[in-house]
Design a protein around this motif. Structure first.
Motif, PDB file in Angstrom:
ATOM      1  N   LEU A  55       0.767  -1.286  -0.031  1.00  0.00           N
ATOM      2  CA  LEU A  55       0.020   0.042  -0.039  1.00  0.00           C
ATOM      3  C   LEU A  55       0.778   1.292   0.138  1.00  0.00           C
ATOM      4  N   ALA A  56       1.980   1.151   0.861  1.00  0.00           N
ATOM      5  CA  ALA A  56       2.842   2.384   0.885  1.00  0.00           C
ATOM      6  C   ALA A  56       3.642   2.531  -0.340  1.00  0.00           C
ATOM      7  N   PHE A  57       3.851   1.482  -1.070  1.00  0.00           N
ATOM      8  CA  PHE A  57       4.702   1.519  -2.411  1.00  0.00           C
ATOM      9  C   PHE A  57       3.576   2.071  -3.400  1.00  0.00           C
ATOM     10  N   ILE A  58       2.538   1.755  -3.609  1.00  0.00           N
ATOM     11  CA  ILE A  58       1.403   2.084  -4.675  1.00  0.00           C
ATOM     12  C   ILE A  58       1.312   3.464  -4.302  1.00  0.00           C
ATOM     13  N   ILE A  59       0.950   4.094  -2.976  1.00  0.00           N
ATOM     14  CA  ILE A  59       0.750   5.480  -3.069  1.00  0.00           C
ATOM     15  C   ILE A  59       1.765   6.273  -3.201  1.00  0.00           C
ATOM     16  N   SER A  60       3.067   5.740  -2.688  1.00  0.00           N
ATOM     17  CA  SER A  60       4.197   6.747  -3.193  1.00  0.00           C
ATOM     18  C   SER A  60       4.507   6.957  -4.583  1.00  0.00           C
ATOM     19  N   ILE A  61       4.502   5.849  -5.277  1.00  0.00           N
ATOM     20  CA  ILE A  61       4.789   5.928  -6.706  1.00  0.00           C
ATOM     21  C   ILE A  61       3.697   6.782  -7.599  1.00  0.00           C
TER      22      ILE A  61
END
Length: 270
Positions: free
Chosen positions: A255-261
């Motif tokens: 989730l953190a990866f998707i939001i960050s990208i």
């Protein structure tokens, strides 16, 4: 109840709680018992379905006077204030007034006035956690000194350059996430930072998005207990297993990866 090292405190029968004369009370099928046990119960019950463990409090602490509780609270406040503003104070005997300095003073005072009994000095130390943290630092140093971590990061980022800045951003985030779960966040950020800067220079883009990705990925250590010291501290207290971190932490990492990208290129364009 000798086998389980337990004492019956109360009996629950047909909606009624019986807590007096329990020692001479005749039990019947269907009764529910409230038990007070010691540490041996955990070893003897063998995950039996006949028992339900509501809480494990360990040793019952000795009673404390109100003055001791208040003084302990004041000492904790002293440590917090000292750790916050100690950097602005002059050194004492060549020692910087940091958090360790004030924590040591508070620990000594608590032992001196017997807030912390002398028999429990070492019981509060989780030796397995300290040894695991030390081993993690050793692993981190080995990966850095051997050049293995640097080689992995450089190869992965060079491979992603053909996909443009966004591909490099994704690779930097993933590499930092993997490293921070294995060799701690500080080492992961220190390793990937110069490589990310070099990649941004070669692509002719602003390196700030890459640096933001490193900061976020290095702080998002959820999937392993060895990724950060606090993960290990709660592992023992919560009786968590290694796989429990992956079950809960891996979805958080994704989730953190998707939001960050999605958000990083919008807020900090290349």
């Amino acid at each position: 109840m000798n086998h389980y090292q337990a004492e019956v405190l109360a009996v629950y029968r047909n909606g009624e709680t019986i807590s007096s004369n329990v020692g001479s009370f005749r039990m019947k099928a269907g009764d529910s018992l409230v038990l007070l046990t010691n540490e041996n119960f955990i070893k003897n019950w063998g995950e039996s379905t006949g028992f339900y463990l509501t809480s494990f409090i360990g040793e019952i602490p000795p009673p404390r006077y109100k003055g001791q509780r208040l003084f302990a609270l004041l000492l904790v406040l002293l440590m917090i204030i000292g750790a916050t503003f100690g950097r602005y104070l002059p050194e004492v005997g060549g020692n910087q007034l940091d958090m360790f300095y004030f924590a040591a003073i508070v620990a000594i005072l608590m032992a001196w006035i017997n807030i912390l009994p002398n028999r429990k000095y070492t019981k509060a130390i989780s030796w397995d956690v300290l040894i695991t943290i030390a081993c993690a630092f050793g692993l981190s140093k080995a990966l850095q000194s051997s050049g293995a971590a640097d080689s992995i990061a450089t190869t992965a980022i060079n491979f992603s350059k053909s996909y443009g800045p966004l591909g490099v951003l994704i690779t930097i985030y993933l590499i930092t996430t993997i490293f921070t779960e294995i060799i701690t966040n500080n080492a992961a950020a220190a390793l990937v930072f110069p490589i990310a800067y070099a990649a941004a220079t070669q692509l002719g883009v602003d390196p700030k998005p890459f640096f933001i990705a490193i900061c976020i990925a290095a702080s998002a250590s959820f999937s392993t207990p060895i990724g950060y010291q606090t993960n290990l501290l709660v592992q023992g207290l919560g009786n968590y297993k290694f796989g429990d971190y992956a079950k809960v932490g891996l979805p958080l990492n994704i989730l953190a990866f998707i939001i960050s990208i999605i958000l990083i290129p919008l807020i900090w364009p290349f």
